[in-house]
Structures are given as structure tokens and as C-alpha cells.
Design a protein around this motif. Structure first.
Motif, mmCIF file in Angstrom:
data_model
loop_
_atom_site.group_PDB
_atom_site.id
_atom_site.type_symbol
_atom_site.label_atom_id
_atom_site.label_comp_id
_atom_site.label_asym_id
_atom_site.label_seq_id
_atom_site.Cartn_x
_atom_site.Cartn_y
_atom_site.Cartn_z
ATOM 1 N N ARG A 182 0.882 -1.182 0.000
ATOM 2 C CA ARG A 182 0.000 0.000 0.000
ATOM 3 C C ARG A 182 0.909 1.217 0.000
ATOM 4 O O ARG A 182 1.893 1.266 0.712
ATOM 5 N N ARG A 183 0.566 2.207 -0.777
ATOM 6 C CA ARG A 183 1.340 3.451 -0.857
ATOM 7 C C ARG A 183 2.822 3.193 -1.152
ATOM 8 O O ARG A 183 3.711 3.866 -0.621
ATOM 9 N N GLY A 184 3.072 2.127 -1.945
ATOM 10 C CA GLY A 184 4.446 1.859 -2.367
ATOM 11 C C GLY A 184 5.319 1.172 -1.330
ATOM 12 O O GLY A 184 6.516 0.983 -1.554
ATOM 13 N N VAL A 185 4.761 0.809 -0.187
ATOM 14 C CA VAL A 185 5.555 0.074 0.823
ATOM 15 C C VAL A 185 4.802 -1.216 1.190
ATOM 16 O O VAL A 185 3.590 -1.304 0.985
ATOM 17 N N PRO A 186 5.510 -2.193 1.737
ATOM 18 C CA PRO A 186 4.803 -3.405 2.184
ATOM 19 C C PRO A 186 3.744 -3.031 3.219
ATOM 20 O O PRO A 186 3.960 -2.111 4.013
ATOM 21 N N THR A 187 2.608 -3.700 3.196
ATOM 22 C CA THR A 187 1.541 -3.361 4.152
ATOM 23 C C THR A 187 1.984 -3.670 5.584
ATOM 24 O O THR A 187 2.911 -4.452 5.812
ATOM 25 N N ALA A 188 1.269 -3.044 6.520
ATOM 26 C CA ALA A 188 1.632 -3.211 7.939
ATOM 27 C C ALA A 188 1.579 -4.674 8.355
ATOM 28 O O ALA A 188 2.442 -5.152 9.094
ATOM 29 N N GLN A 189 0.569 -5.406 7.863
ATOM 30 C CA GLN A 189 0.495 -6.801 8.312
ATOM 31 C C GLN A 189 1.577 -7.647 7.671
ATOM 32 O O GLN A 189 1.957 -8.684 8.206
ATOM 33 N N TYR A 190 2.091 -7.178 6.562
ATOM 34 C CA TYR A 190 3.209 -7.885 5.928
ATOM 35 C C TYR A 190 4.464 -7.716 6.786
ATOM 36 O O TYR A 190 5.261 -8.629 6.939
ATOM 37 N N VAL A 191 4.598 -6.516 7.367
ATOM 38 C CA VAL A 191 5.780 -6.222 8.193
ATOM 39 C C VAL A 191 5.634 -6.782 9.609
ATOM 40 O O VAL A 191 6.549 -7.405 10.139
ATOM 41 N N ILE B 126 -4.110 -5.014 12.913
ATOM 42 C CA ILE B 126 -5.495 -4.763 13.368
ATOM 43 C C ILE B 126 -5.479 -3.828 14.584
ATOM 44 O O ILE B 126 -6.248 -2.866 14.667
ATOM 45 N N LEU B 127 -4.564 -4.112 15.511
ATOM 46 C CA LEU B 127 -4.534 -3.300 16.735
ATOM 47 C C LEU B 127 -4.077 -1.872 16.456
ATOM 48 O O LEU B 127 -4.558 -0.921 17.084
ATOM 49 N N ILE B 128 -3.186 -1.681 15.495
ATOM 50 C CA ILE B 128 -2.769 -0.313 15.138
ATOM 51 C C ILE B 128 -3.976 0.438 14.558
ATOM 52 O O ILE B 128 -4.215 1.607 14.882
#
Ligand code: FPP
Ligand code: MG
Length: 358
Positions: free
Chosen positions: A127-136, A143-145
Motif C-alpha cells: 500500500r502506498r508503495g511500501v509493504p503493508t503493515a500486516q506484511y511487516v 489490526i490493533l494499530i
């Protein structure tokens, strides 16, 4: 997929160059031609700078992981369209004030929160050119973020009164209903196309409409403008999503490693597919193409060619026309607004939404 490092650097304040209103809304600078236009553009650009500073403050957490992960998508990009709409419709009243900046920040935080959750539900890699948060960080952290950002968004609104808090609660409910109905699909007795348009209205139109309404409410603008900007926001949101369905099939920019038809390949429902399903009940060629698109892993489907066929098919032409119709209706909703910078900018914004190619 090429992985880029996380954008956030803990402890280092992020400074971003001043953004122009025209580039944020994907408009040409020429539209701000009168003295009043330029005055409004400057006021909103000052507002965007204040928003960016406020967003950084509101996404600070004592917990090290939450602190980095909550700013991750914020710093990865985003056009801030929803907060800009708050500031723009506030020009119908007293203009950008502290409450307008607070509401803009809150709206952007809900939007961000929904993206963290959406990417988990879609298992999206980027998303937005970076790996998604759940990917990281994994699903639970992502979900909690999202929940933490939603908590911060809600807290901000406590200073803005019951009407705005209620609007946010109702909008949150619609975002969730839109996402739920998208997930479960139409009931047997429901028209799939009407169901789809309702999903788009709930998951995207509702937040854009809420943003536009907050600007009117918090700037003491005449209340007769409220319904006009709400209707505009709902409809432009639908137009935005429908053009996304068309863009999905466009050949991606070279070097991105992406392929045309990501949604179609993943079995995500789009309007061209819904139109094709309807046509396939009476047209054998349409039925054949649909079968190839719905069985993308079957070698006989020749999926790349099937997507290329769908891209130029009458159902896609009809989807583009439908997007333009929603944009036109959005513009027609603005009848009660006075002629001037706000009406002109909203009109050009609706046009640019459906004329974009990415
Ligand atoms: C993106 O749609 C998703 C949305 C616009 C709304 C998602 C809403 C929720 C997850 C519920 C609300 C949750 C919170 C915490 C506020 P898309 O998948 O069509 O678009 P994309 O291409 O940007 O992923
Ligand atoms: Mg998604």
C-alpha cells in the motif's frame, strides 16, 4: 515484489515540503485564477501544513512498536483528500479554524485506521508503495494499530460536540457495514449491481460525505449547504471506486512488477464483471469470456488475454460511463452552493476523479 524499508524513523521528526492544493486534488494550478481563489488555496495549504503537524502528534505512542507502526502508512504517502474536503467546505463559512483542523485530523485518522484493517482483510502485499503493515508486523499488530488510530480519532472529536461525534459514529458504522456487505455478497433476493453500488457508497462515499459535512458544521456555514455537500461526497466516492475498477485492468507502469487485472484475477467483484455476468445470461461470447475470467488458473483461460479483452469490452466502456454519470450527479448536487471557489474546486475535483488513469 521489491520490498522497501519502512518509511518511519523513530525519534526523527518528519518534515515534508509544503503541498499545493492543486497538486493534492490532482488539478491544474490554472483553476485558482481569481484573487479569492488564491486566498482560499493559501488558507487550505496553511491548513494542510497544520494537519501534517497534528497528525504526527496524534500518532505518537509511548509504546515503541505502536509509535512506529501507527505512523508507518501516514509517512508512506497519501493525498489527504478527505481532510482537504473538510477545509474546502469550511470556506463556505468562516474558513479554516482550530476545530476544522481537529476534524480534518480525525477524519484522516479514521481513513488510515480503515486502511490497516482493509489490508488485512484483502491480504494486500503493498500500500502506498511500501509493504503493508500486516506484511511487516503480522495481522494482529496491524489490526490493533488500526484500533489505536481509531481511538485517537474518536478522542479528538470529544472537543467538537455531540453532532460531530454522532456523525463520526454513524460513519464508522457505515464503513463497517460496507465492508461486511462486500465480504458476504448480495442476498439471493438482492440485485448484485444495486448491492455493489450500496457497498461503494457505504465504504467510501460515507467518509467523504462526512468530511464535506464537517467543514460546513464547524465553520458556521449556512446549513442549507449541508445536504448539497453530503450528496456530492457520497456520489464522488462511488465515481472514484468505479474508475478504480476500470484502472485495475490498465497495464501497470513499467518496472512496478504488477500485472493488469489484479482484482479480477483475485476474484474481487468489480462492475465490469457484474455487467458481464448479466450479459452472459443471454450472450454466449460473454459467457465464454466470463468463464475464462472466473477460472484464471485454468491454462485454457489464457487470463492475460482475457483481461485485455475485458479492458476494451462494452461492459468496461459502460463502467466508465457509469463513473462519469456519478461524477456528473455529484456536480449537479452542488446547485445550492454559491458560485465561487468552493463550487468550482469541487466540480473540477469530481471531473479529475473520473479522468484519472492511476
Ligand atoms: C478500501 O477499499 C477500504 C475502505 C474504503 C473501507 C474499509 C473499512 C473498514 C476496514 C471498516 C472500518 C474500520 C475502521 C478501523 C475505521 P478497497 O479495498 O476497494 O480499496 P483499496 O484498493 O484502497 O484497498
Ligand atoms: Mg483493499
Amino acid at each position: 515484489m521489491t520490498l522497501k524499508p519502512a518509511a518511519a524513523v523513530p525519534g526523527e521528526p518528519q518534515t515534508s515540503p509544503r503541498r499545493s492544493l492543486s497538486s493534492s486534488l490532482n488539478l491544474t494550478d490554472k483553476i485558482f485564477s481569481t484573487g479569492r481563489d488564491r486566498e482560499v488555496a493559501r488558507a487550505i495549504e496553511d491548513g494542510i501544513a497544520a494537519l501534517e503537524a497534528r497528525l504526527l502528534v496524534e500518532t505518537e505512542f509511548n509504546d515503541g512498536l505502536a509509535d512506529v507502526a501507527a505512523r508507518y502508512l501516514l509517512e508512506a504517502g497519501g493525498k489527504r483528500v478527505r481532510p482537504i474536503l473538510v477545509m474546502l467546505t469550511a470556506q463556505l463559512g468562516d474558513g479554516v479554524n482550530d476545530d476544522v483542523i481537529t476534524a480534518s485530523t480525525s477524519i484522516e485518522l479514521i481513513h488510515l485506521a480503515s486502511l490497516y484493517h482493509d489490508d488485512v482483510m484483502d491480504s494486500a502485499p503493498e500500500r502506498r508503495g511500501v509493504p503493508t503493515a500486516q506484511y511487516v508486523w503480522g495481522n494482529s499488530v496491524a489490526i490493533l494499530i488500526g484500533d489505536l488510530l481509531f481511538a485517537r480519532s474518536s478522542r479528538l472529536l470529544t472537543t467538537l460536540g455531540e453532532e460531530v461525534m454522532r456523525l463520526q459514529a454513524d460513519t464508522f458504522e457505515r464503513l463497517c457495514m460496507g465492508q461486511l456487505h462486500e465480504t458476504i455478497g448480495p442476498r439471493d433476493d438482492e440485485d448484485p449491481i444495486e448491492h455493489y453500488l450500496q457497498v461503494l457508497s457505504d465504504k467510501t462515499g460515507s467518509l467523504i460525505a462526512a468530511a464535506a459535512r464537517m467543514g460546513v458544521v464547524l465553520s458556521n456555514a449556512p446549513r442549507i449547504y449541508e445536504q448539497a455537500v453530503v450528496s456530492f461526497g457520497e456520489k464522488v466516492g462511488i465515481a472514484f471506486q468505479l474508475i478504480d475498477d476500470v484502472i485495475d485492468m490498465s497495464p501497470p507502469a513499467e518496472g512496478t512488477g504488477k500485472v493488469a487485472g489484479t482484482d479480477v484475477r483475485a476474484g474481487v467483484v468489480t462492475l465490469p464483471i457484474l455487467y458481464l455476468r448479466k450479459l452472459a445470461t443471454t450472450d454466449a461470447d460473454a459467457a465464454l469470456l466470463l468463464a475464462r475470467l472466473e477460472n484464471p488458473t485454468d491454462p485454457a483461460s489464457n487470463i492475460d488475454d482475457a483481461i485485455a479483452e475485458l479492458r476494451v469490452h462494452p461492459v468496461t466502456v459502460a463502467t466508465t460511463a457509469e463513473a462519469h454519470r456519478w461524477a456528473r450527479e455529484a456536480i449537479d448536487s452542488l446547485g445550492a452552493l454559491p458560485d465561487g471557489t468552493v463550487k468550482k474546486t469541487l466540480t473540477r475535483f469530481a471531473d479529475s476523479v473520473v479522468n484519472r488513469t492511476k
